[in-house]
Design a protein around this motif. Sequence first.
Motif, mmCIF file in Angstrom:
data_model
loop_
_atom_site.group_PDB
_atom_site.id
_atom_site.type_symbol
_atom_site.label_atom_id
_atom_site.label_comp_id
_atom_site.label_asym_id
_atom_site.label_seq_id
_atom_site.Cartn_x
_atom_site.Cartn_y
_atom_site.Cartn_z
ATOM 1 N N PHE A 14 0.786 -1.212 -0.367
ATOM 2 C CA PHE A 14 -0.368 0.324 -0.218
ATOM 3 C C PHE A 14 0.038 1.147 -0.196
ATOM 4 C CE2 PHE A 14 -1.686 3.020 2.623
ATOM 5 C CZ PHE A 14 -2.689 3.476 1.579
ATOM 6 N N TRP A 15 1.888 1.484 1.237
ATOM 7 C CA TRP A 15 2.743 2.598 1.715
ATOM 8 C C TRP A 15 3.529 2.724 0.173
ATOM 9 C CZ3 TRP A 15 8.030 3.546 1.989
ATOM 10 C CH2 TRP A 15 8.218 2.622 1.970
ATOM 11 N N ILE A 16 3.608 1.609 -0.467
ATOM 12 C CA ILE A 16 4.772 2.098 -1.572
ATOM 13 C C ILE A 16 4.151 2.675 -3.295
ATOM 14 C CG2 ILE A 16 6.903 0.277 -0.964
ATOM 15 C CD1 ILE A 16 5.392 -1.314 -3.004
ATOM 16 N N HIS A 17 3.213 3.546 -2.744
ATOM 17 C CA HIS A 17 2.134 3.910 -4.184
ATOM 18 C C HIS A 17 1.952 5.343 -3.902
ATOM 19 C CE1 HIS A 17 0.856 -0.722 -4.585
ATOM 20 N NE2 HIS A 17 0.809 0.024 -5.924
ATOM 21 N N THR A 18 3.156 5.946 -4.114
ATOM 22 C CA THR A 18 3.350 7.444 -3.453
ATOM 23 C C THR A 18 3.994 7.541 -4.034
ATOM 24 O OG1 THR A 18 3.093 9.334 -2.115
ATOM 25 C CG2 THR A 18 4.578 6.871 -1.554
ATOM 26 N N GLY A 43 10.523 10.255 -2.112
ATOM 27 C CA GLY A 43 11.646 9.553 -3.073
ATOM 28 C C GLY A 43 12.859 8.444 -2.175
ATOM 29 N N LYS A 44 13.526 8.677 -3.208
ATOM 30 C CA LYS A 44 14.300 7.678 -2.851
ATOM 31 C C LYS A 44 15.063 7.660 -1.677
ATOM 32 C CE LYS A 44 16.199 6.351 -7.420
ATOM 33 N NZ LYS A 44 17.839 5.768 -8.212
ATOM 34 N N MET A 45 15.243 5.808 -0.766
ATOM 35 C CA MET A 45 15.439 6.163 0.868
ATOM 36 C C MET A 45 17.009 5.817 0.631
ATOM 37 S SD MET A 45 11.854 4.684 1.647
ATOM 38 C CE MET A 45 11.679 4.610 3.559
ATOM 39 N N TRP A 46 17.203 5.381 2.066
ATOM 40 C CA TRP A 46 17.966 4.945 2.028
ATOM 41 C C TRP A 46 19.132 3.864 1.447
ATOM 42 C CZ3 TRP A 46 14.157 4.314 5.474
ATOM 43 C CH2 TRP A 46 14.161 4.804 6.498
ATOM 44 N N GLY A 47 20.097 3.534 1.036
ATOM 45 C CA GLY A 47 20.662 2.431 -0.020
ATOM 46 C C GLY A 47 20.297 1.553 0.589
ATOM 47 N N TRP A 48 20.666 0.841 2.325
ATOM 48 C CA TRP A 48 20.801 -0.535 2.041
ATOM 49 C C TRP A 48 19.062 -0.722 2.502
ATOM 50 C CZ3 TRP A 48 17.132 -1.667 5.986
ATOM 51 C CH2 TRP A 48 16.763 -0.658 6.751
ATOM 52 N N ASN A 82 11.143 -3.833 -1.358
ATOM 53 C CA ASN A 82 10.177 -2.538 -2.357
ATOM 54 C C ASN A 82 10.134 -1.300 -1.941
ATOM 55 O OD1 ASN A 82 9.207 -2.127 -5.036
ATOM 56 N ND2 ASN A 82 7.456 -3.018 -4.437
ATOM 57 N N THR A 83 10.193 -0.637 -2.165
ATOM 58 C CA THR A 83 9.903 0.906 -1.992
ATOM 59 C C THR A 83 9.089 1.779 -3.505
ATOM 60 O OG1 THR A 83 12.486 1.624 -3.042
ATOM 61 C CG2 THR A 83 12.653 0.748 -1.019
ATOM 62 N N PRO A 84 8.244 3.050 -2.977
ATOM 63 C CA PRO A 84 8.195 3.965 -3.598
ATOM 64 C C PRO A 84 8.956 4.056 -4.814
ATOM 65 C CG PRO A 84 7.797 5.108 -1.718
ATOM 66 C CD PRO A 84 8.678 3.597 -1.716
ATOM 67 N N SER A 85 10.157 3.843 -4.804
ATOM 68 C CA SER A 85 11.001 4.465 -6.545
ATOM 69 C C SER A 85 11.183 3.071 -6.609
ATOM 70 C CB SER A 85 12.289 4.973 -5.793
ATOM 71 O OG SER A 85 13.196 5.077 -7.133
ATOM 72 N N HIS A 86 10.681 2.189 -6.454
ATOM 73 C CA HIS A 86 11.535 1.089 -6.923
ATOM 74 C C HIS A 86 9.809 0.574 -7.170
ATOM 75 C CE1 HIS A 86 15.312 0.224 -5.521
ATOM 76 N NE2 HIS A 86 14.850 0.106 -5.002
#
Length: 319
Positions: free
Chosen positions: A168-172, A176-181, A187-191
Amino acid sequence: MDGYDFPKVTELAIPFFVAAILLELWLVRSGRARGAFETRDTFTSLMMGTGNVVAGILLGFVAYWALSWVWQFRLFDLGLHWWVFVVAFLLDDLRYYWYHRIAHRCRWVWAEHVNHHSSQHYNLSTALRQSWTGTFTGMFVLQAPIVLLGVHPAVIAFVFGFNLVWQFWIHTETIGKMWGWFEAIFNTPSHHRVHHATNPRYLDANYAGTLIIWDRMFGTFVEELEEERPRYGIVKNLGTFNPFKVAFHEWIGMFKDAAAPGLTLRQRLGYLFMPPGWSHDGSRETSQSLKADFVRRNPAEAGKPGLPTADGAGLASTK
């Protein structure tokens, strides 16, 4: 069954969903964050989410009954130890990756999944734009091996709830991009913005549910580029906010294609099970042909992540 009665995670998360959508809407409308909302589009997404809940109530028993039948043939009974839930989550997240990849490469499954991609906006309400017809694809069979290994269907359903909450929360666009690790593992919003994009380099990438490591392992990971913002929607956008058309348009189109006069049996099956955009006469474009066309127009991009080489010999991937 005694001992297998678990909370419905997604239902418990509904207040969080509502609060998060309202917060994102306020941040976007007040100019404090990147993103876009369109009232009719958001309403369609909410209606699709409502329909998904109704479909689950009416048809959810089918998958559970089928997997419960498989349970009698299990090789082991792993029980309810804490580590079983961890293993179940990891196995089902891997299962989701393959379901999701199949959904983009087989029109039969794409017919139910395409509605999730049909919005030309990318915000938290888009996460609720879910299928009404998932049961009909039969893809719940991908969970059968997990059941045979000794994980009860109720445990699988429970851990998958956490997977859905994560998605749910990654649909935004507000994050922006989060911490490298973190970007390397999860899976992140950017991905996931990449996954929802129609840019040729971004098509058919980042199928992950919770862990992006599956895409990195299987060569389907493509990173979001600052110089190329995602364009959302589907290759041929619908131009409608009617939730019934959103839910059923691809099923109707698929069966219409398969029933066209003058086709061989193999061609009819192709319209059902080949990748979206496949046609018996090559008159339509698939994601692969769109990527190849992009490389022909932009030869300097050949071989970069998500794109074929100049001779069309496959796709590059970052790992």
